[in-house]
Design an enzyme around this catalytic site. Structure first.
Site, mmCIF file in Angstrom:
data_model
loop_
_atom_site.group_PDB
_atom_site.id
_atom_site.type_symbol
_atom_site.label_atom_id
_atom_site.label_comp_id
_atom_site.label_asym_id
_atom_site.label_seq_id
_atom_site.Cartn_x
_atom_site.Cartn_y
_atom_site.Cartn_z
ATOM 1 N N GLY A 70 0.920 -1.252 0.023
ATOM 2 C CA GLY A 70 -0.050 0.130 -0.124
ATOM 3 C C GLY A 70 0.750 1.292 0.197
ATOM 4 N N SER A 71 2.032 1.263 0.803
ATOM 5 C CA SER A 71 2.878 2.538 0.772
ATOM 6 C C SER A 71 3.428 2.675 -0.490
ATOM 7 C CB SER A 71 3.948 2.281 2.015
ATOM 8 O OG SER A 71 3.264 1.820 3.014
ATOM 9 N N ASN A 151 -7.905 4.088 8.807
ATOM 10 C CA ASN A 151 -7.346 2.688 9.512
ATOM 11 C C ASN A 151 -7.274 2.966 10.913
ATOM 12 O OD1 ASN A 151 -5.546 4.875 8.660
ATOM 13 N ND2 ASN A 151 -3.761 3.644 9.917
ATOM 14 N N GLN A 179 -7.699 0.114 3.390
ATOM 15 C CA GLN A 179 -8.612 -0.541 4.553
ATOM 16 C C GLN A 179 -9.979 -0.859 3.981
ATOM 17 O OE1 GLN A 179 -8.127 -1.398 7.650
ATOM 18 N NE2 GLN A 179 -5.899 -0.779 7.732
ATOM 19 N N SER A 199 -3.481 -3.108 -0.627
ATOM 20 C CA SER A 199 -2.423 -4.061 -0.001
ATOM 21 C C SER A 199 -3.106 -5.403 0.584
ATOM 22 C CB SER A 199 -2.002 -3.111 1.227
ATOM 23 O OG SER A 199 -0.783 -4.059 1.772
ATOM 24 N N GLY A 200 -2.053 -6.309 0.078
ATOM 25 C CA GLY A 200 -2.721 -7.743 0.114
ATOM 26 C C GLY A 200 -2.854 -8.132 1.583
ATOM 27 N N HIS A 201 -2.157 -7.459 2.606
ATOM 28 C CA HIS A 201 -2.084 -8.173 3.915
ATOM 29 C C HIS A 201 -3.525 -7.526 4.699
ATOM 30 C CE1 HIS A 201 -0.107 -5.001 6.336
ATOM 31 N NE2 HIS A 201 0.281 -4.494 5.296
ATOM 32 N N CYS A 324 4.460 4.968 19.008
ATOM 33 C CA CYS A 324 5.378 5.249 19.866
ATOM 34 C C CYS A 324 6.708 5.274 19.136
ATOM 35 C CB CYS A 324 5.418 4.413 21.087
ATOM 36 S SG CYS A 324 6.984 4.175 21.986
HETATM 37 C C1 LIG Z 1 -1.912 -0.475 6.094
HETATM 38 C C2 LIG Z 1 -1.935 0.713 5.283
HETATM 39 C C3 LIG Z 1 -1.134 1.205 4.428
HETATM 40 C C4 LIG Z 1 0.243 0.814 4.311
HETATM 41 O O1 LIG Z 1 0.296 -0.431 3.626
HETATM 42 P P1 LIG Z 1 1.426 -1.557 3.317
HETATM 43 O O2 LIG Z 1 1.452 -2.416 2.550
HETATM 44 O O3 LIG Z 1 1.617 -1.989 4.870
HETATM 45 O O4 LIG Z 1 2.558 -0.490 2.999
HETATM 46 C C5 LIG Z 1 -1.566 2.391 3.920
HETATM 47 N N1 LIG Z 1 -2.654 2.948 4.145
HETATM 48 C C6 LIG Z 1 -3.581 2.506 4.940
HETATM 49 C C7 LIG Z 1 -5.008 3.383 5.284
HETATM 50 C C8 LIG Z 1 -3.386 1.298 5.773
HETATM 51 O O5 LIG Z 1 -4.053 0.830 6.583
#
Ligand SMILES: *Cc1c(COP(=O)(O)O)cnc(C)c1O
Length: 395
Positions: A70-71, A151, A179, A199-201, A324
């Site tokens: 996602g990043s 998120n 999300q 993002s897949g995860h 943190c």
């Molecule tokens: C998790 C997340 C990302 C980042 O995705 P990654 O695959 O971990 O780089 C970006 N935007 C939102 C809203 C997310 O929840």
């Protein structure tokens, strides 16, 4: 019992996703750029995965670019739109104050290069309206980038309405849908979305793989130079196993979207109702337009970090809003953006559910959280001051 309630951070992989990946580690290990049959088998898997992702978003396969997550997708979408804008002398971007850091830090970089960014206020209803976007658009606006759903606090933004506003004004519209993908109905054509990150995860697929949808005709800027992979826009031998796992997970999530949403929403609402009974707390996020799995609260008089550690010991994996970083305890920018003051923002708890969670797990959370909050308050000097009137309650 150990309850995993941190699905906004990452999800467990589904068996479907694992099964879809395994062949590409051993038997089908080819490089899709190779002309021989081993390579062509991998090419076929890649094409197949692209078709699946496109079908889930309502776009063409050639409008999908695979990324490392996602990043990266957020970075590439925003940088590309900024470069296109700058060529026409348009250097104004509209976003919100509660975006993910992948968006906010990319925008901060562009601000240093002379771009002007408007961060829409999210205090009203912990959300934005399409009217706010419309009012912020200027002659020199080149991009609107707002997340599909938040998120941390779960607010779902009015994406189709914002898409309509952007299309009418002729401004590019990107949404970080990390999300939302696999959890909410997305149709990029119907919703007038020009670019979308996923993002897949976050939907039971693997980590380290994502996708960027880019409407045909929008020129992408490369973040990584090299070979001609991904139509020349993202170099590097493709993560075939990861891409196939993500596509299988997304296809599965989209096929069961309504039933999963109904189940998770019911669990969420029980949790929100139960936790609301804790005195001096407040729900964060839009109470109506809300992700099915998101529960986010601030509790007055406690530290979110201590709460998390105790909950982990009692068998609950949760998250606080606060990041943190490097030893400094800064409260979450999202909670500050919706108007929570520092003290309150520190006492945050996010429980994010998925369809793997059960009623029994919700019972466990409802038995443990109020007890742990009370335990921490009993030890808190801030709570004592609130009770004796030396400090005023905010919530
Ligand atoms: C998790 C997340 C990302 C980042 O995705 P990654 O695959 O971990 O780089 C970006 N935007 C939102 C809203 C997310 O929840």
């Amino acid at each position: 019992m150990y309850v995993y309630a941190d699905n906004a951070a990452t999800t467990a992989m589904s068996q479907t996703a694992i099964d879809a990946m395994l062949p590409y580690f051993k038997d089908n290990f080819g490089n899709p750029s190779s002309l021989h049959s081993v390579g062509q088998a991998a090419r076929e898997a890649l094409d197949n995965a692209r078709d699946k992702v496109a079908a889930c978003l309502g776009c063409e396969a050639r409008e999908i670019y695979f990324t490392s997550g996602g990043s990266e997708a957020d970075n590439q979408a925003i940088i590309s739109a900024a470069r296109l804008g700058a060529r026409k002398g348009k250097k104004h971007i509209i976003s919100t104050a509660f975006e993910h850091h992948a968006v906010l830090h990319t925008l901060a970089k562009l601000e240093k290069e002379g771009f002007d960014v408007t961060y829409l206020d999210v205090r009203q209803g912990h959300n934005i309206t399409a009217q706010q976007v419309k009012d912020a658009i200027r002659e020199d606006t080149c991009l609107v980038t707002v997340m599909y759903a938040n998120n941390e606090i779960g607010s779902i933004l009015p994406i189709p309405q914002i898409g309509a506003v952007c299309r009418e004004a002729g401004v590019l519209f990107h949404t970080d849908a990390v999300q939302a993908a696999g959890h909410l109905h997305i149709d990029v054509k119907e919703q007038n979305i020009d670019m979308l990150s996923l993002s897949g995860h976050k939907f039971h697929g693997p980590k380290g793989v994502g996708a960027l949808y880019v409407r045909r005709g929008i020129a992408l800027t490369n973040l990584i130079e090299g070979g001609a992979q991904e139509r020349g826009k993202r170099a590097g031998t493709e993560n075939i196993a990861g891409i196939c796992g993500m596509a299988a997970a997304l296809e599965e999530a989209c096929a069961h979207l309504d039933e999963n949403a109904a189940k998770v929403t019911a669990l969420r609402d029980r949790l929100i109702e139960g936790l609301s009974k804790i005195p001096h707390c407040a729900l964060n996020g839009d109470p109506v337009n809300r992700l099915p799995g998101n529960v986010s609260f601030c509790f007055e008089g406690i530290e979110g970090e201590s709460l998390l550690l105790l909950l982990d010991m009692k068998g609950i994996a949760a998250s606080s809003g606060s990041a943190c970083t490097s030893g400094s305890l800064d409260p979450s920018h999202v909670l500050l953006a919706i108007g929570r003051v520092h003290d309150v923002a520190h006492g945050s708890l996010r429980l994010s559910l998925c369809e793997y969670n059960t009623e029994e797990e919700i019972d466990h959370i409802l038995a443990v959280v109020p007890e742990v909050v009370q335990y921490l308050r009993n030890m808190s000097p801030v709570w004592r001051d609130l009770q004796t009137g030396k400090r005023q309650y905010i919530l």
